[in-house]
Write an enzyme that holds these catalytic residues in place. Structure first.
Site, mmCIF file in Angstrom:
data_model
loop_
_atom_site.group_PDB
_atom_site.id
_atom_site.type_symbol
_atom_site.label_atom_id
_atom_site.label_comp_id
_atom_site.label_asym_id
_atom_site.label_seq_id
_atom_site.Cartn_x
_atom_site.Cartn_y
_atom_site.Cartn_z
ATOM 1 N N LYS A 1 -9.639 0.233 15.021
ATOM 2 C CA LYS A 1 -10.185 1.669 14.717
ATOM 3 C C LYS A 1 -11.616 1.859 14.803
ATOM 4 O O LYS A 1 -12.061 3.145 15.036
ATOM 5 C CB LYS A 1 -9.947 1.844 13.268
ATOM 6 C CG LYS A 1 -8.335 1.640 12.678
ATOM 7 C CD LYS A 1 -7.756 2.635 13.175
ATOM 8 C CE LYS A 1 -6.317 2.969 12.416
ATOM 9 N NZ LYS A 1 -5.729 4.107 13.000
ATOM 10 N N SER B 1 -0.865 -6.828 10.001
ATOM 11 C CA SER B 1 0.323 -6.092 11.018
ATOM 12 C C SER B 1 0.399 -6.895 12.251
ATOM 13 O O SER B 1 1.267 -6.439 13.048
ATOM 14 C CB SER B 1 -0.656 -4.556 11.162
ATOM 15 O OG SER B 1 -1.718 -4.993 11.821
HETATM 16 C C1 LIG Z 1 -4.277 -2.729 10.801
HETATM 17 C C2 LIG Z 1 -3.683 -1.507 11.660
HETATM 18 N N1 LIG Z 1 -4.351 -0.305 11.660
HETATM 19 C C3 LIG Z 1 -3.877 0.806 12.428
HETATM 20 C C4 LIG Z 1 -2.922 0.357 13.437
HETATM 21 C C5 LIG Z 1 -2.256 1.175 14.324
HETATM 22 O O1 LIG Z 1 -2.680 2.443 14.030
HETATM 23 P P1 LIG Z 1 -2.540 3.798 14.853
HETATM 24 O O2 LIG Z 1 -1.140 4.280 14.818
HETATM 25 O O3 LIG Z 1 -3.134 4.736 13.705
HETATM 26 O O4 LIG Z 1 -3.187 3.915 15.896
HETATM 27 C C6 LIG Z 1 -2.487 -0.986 13.481
HETATM 28 C C7 LIG Z 1 -1.476 -1.087 14.562
HETATM 29 O O5 LIG Z 1 -0.936 -1.892 15.122
HETATM 30 C C8 LIG Z 1 -2.787 -1.830 12.588
HETATM 31 O O6 LIG Z 1 -2.308 -2.878 12.810
#
Ligand SMILES: Cc1ncc(COP(=O)(O)O)c(C=O)c1O
Length: 480
Positions: free
Chosen positions: A54, A287
């Protein structure tokens, strides 16, 4: 003072150099897993300065707002999140000198709130038990604050085109170069959909007509897997993996880019992330486990050799007290101990396995107090040298001794402990436990003379929750 000894001038209007370290993350091959005919590569987004993927979108959304004139010096950056996006924004916008205001749902852990506060962000707590459209829903609170505060910019990662753009412009091209222009499939998760949309657009461009598969790994309980497979919007359930999975389709998520999808439950996700750390030494969040498990399933289903990429979206640091903690895993039912069918199944920390924090009768009250503070416990069993539980000491026992004369902290535990123990044999009933709790005590489980462990009200509540029928567990919203 001579010119030469003067301190070098600080270059103003120039953000700290750490921001230039966002992105350009390493990519490594996972060599310790069975991947069928495929080779599996991991993009280590946990190595960004803020610990997650992020950071990239935080930088891109702030820079886009600056370029569009939506954010000016002295402005306030507002977002509704306690997840990695909040950390990324606190890092990036904070470093650039903006005020950062995060609206955080009240169920988020203190650790996450402390982390964004430490980065200088201001925090407003909103309710997590209300949904979209309710005035106290965290996203509505953030949107309202943005209307009220002059010079503010509401980031809104779910609808901000600079989010997928960050991945289309940086993450995608980096993977393409690191893989030497040879990629067959990319496995992603969806939180806001930025990663999917950005990578999907980039890979469709470099290898058109779906030359590179975009594979979705979605937590069981999220609605996205079903939507990809059937086009139906089903009712969401709950899941414990953080950062991915949704109960709605985010505005920026282009689900039509997905060519294959897998549904991964919490147990499989956690097991995969833990295995990744042990086998490859890669420390990812929950994740990461979902993505790795999805990628492994995809790889093992293939009949031809393929080069597959997935992500390690964030660091495991934030999950030390959860997925990487065996007590938490057992309490949540993800690790199963062989059941005895008696009270010993309710003992979360077993003395025999060295899991109980104890104090000796000759230790000082100060030692007892420090041990309680350090491990966030309100009582400790007093165990003698032969391993017998001979008493229990709690906060009120300490207070009685020291409130008039703090030097009594030097007294031995034996002078303050209660030796009237509420002991129960392992074959006692839950009703016997309730009696102990009614008397304001904790239960000490003894098998004859052998101390097995303590049972507190929390242990009983966790045990009962674990035995609650799955169908009656209410859905929970995910906060990315
Ligand atoms: C901890 C975490 N945050 C966010 C995301 C992906 O987010 P976004 O769909 O907001 O790009 C992931 C994706 O794998 C993730 O593991």
């Amino acid at each position: 003072m001579s010119q030469s000894s003067a301190a070098p001038a600080i270059a103003h209007n120039k953000p700290p150099e750490i921001l230039s370290l966002i992105g350009d993350t390493p990519l490594v091959e996972a060599t310790q897993f069975e991947t069928g005919p495929c080779r599996l590569f991991l993009k280590l987004e946990n190595q960004n300065p803020g610990g997650s993927i992020k950071d990239r979108i935080a930088l891109s959304m702030i820079e886009a707002a600056e370029a569009d004139g939506k954010l000016e010096p002295g402005g306030t950056v507002i977002e509704a999140t306690a997840g990695n996006t909040g950390l990324g924004l606190a890092l990036v916008a904070g470093a650039k000198g903006y005020r950062v205001l995060l609206v955080i749902p009240d169920k988020m852990s203190q650790e996450k709130i402390s982390h964004v506060r430490a980065l200088g962000a201001e925090v407003r707590i909103a309710r997590s038990d209300v949904t979209r459209g309710h005035p106290e829903y965290y996203q509505d609170v953030a949107a309202r604050l943005a209307e009220q505060i002059p010079g503010s910019f509401y980031v809104n990662q779910f609808g901000n085109p600079a989010n997928p753009h960050a991945h289309e412009r940086t993450t995608g091209p980096e993977i393409w170069e690191q893989m030497r222009h040879d990629v067959d499939a990319v496995v992603v998760g969806v939180g806001s959909g930025g990663t999917l949309t950005g990578l999907g657009r980039f890979f469709n461009r470099v290898k058109p007509r779906r030359g590179i598969e975009m594979v979705l790994a979605d937590p069981t309980g999220s609605i996205l897997y079903e939507y990809v497979k059937t086009g139906q919007l089903v009712k969401s359930g709950s899941w414990a993996v953080e950062g991915i999975g949704e109960d709605f389709i985010p505005e920026i998520a282009d689900m039509s880019l997905v060519t294959e999808a897998f549904e991964i439950d919490d147990a499989e996700s956690f097991a995969a992330a833990r295995e990744l750390l042990r086998k490859e030494g890669i420390f990812g969040g929950s994740s990461t486990g979902t993505l790795l498990a999805g990628a492994l399933r995809y790889c093992r289903e293939q009949t031809k050799p393929k080069r597959v990429v997935t992500l390690v979206p964030d660091t495991g640091n934030k999950y030390l007290s959860k997925m990487y903690n065996n007590f938490w895993m057992a309490e949540q039912g993800f690790i199963h101990r062989p059941p005895h069918g008696d009270l010993s199944d309710l003992i979360s920390h077993r003395h025999e396995a060295g899991e109980v924090i104890t104090v000796g009768p000759d230790d000082s009250l100060l030692t007892a107090f420090k041990r309680m503070r350090d491990s966030d416990l309100s009582q400790l069993p007093v165990v003698d040298k032969s391993g017998r539980a001979i008493g229990i000491i709690d906060e009120s026992d300490l207070l009685v001794k020291v409130h008039r004369e703090p030097s009594h902290f030097n007294d031995p535990v034996s002078k303050a402990m209660t030796d009237q123990l509420e002991t129960l044999p392992p074959d006692a009933k839950i009703a016997d436990l309730l009696g102990v709790f009614d008397r304001g005590r904790v239960a000490i489980v003894m098998d004859d003379n052998k101390f097995l462990g303590l049972i507190t009200r929390t242990d009983l509540l966790s045990y009962l929750r674990l035995h609650m029928p799955k169908s009656s567990t209410p859905p929970e919203r995910e906060f990315v």
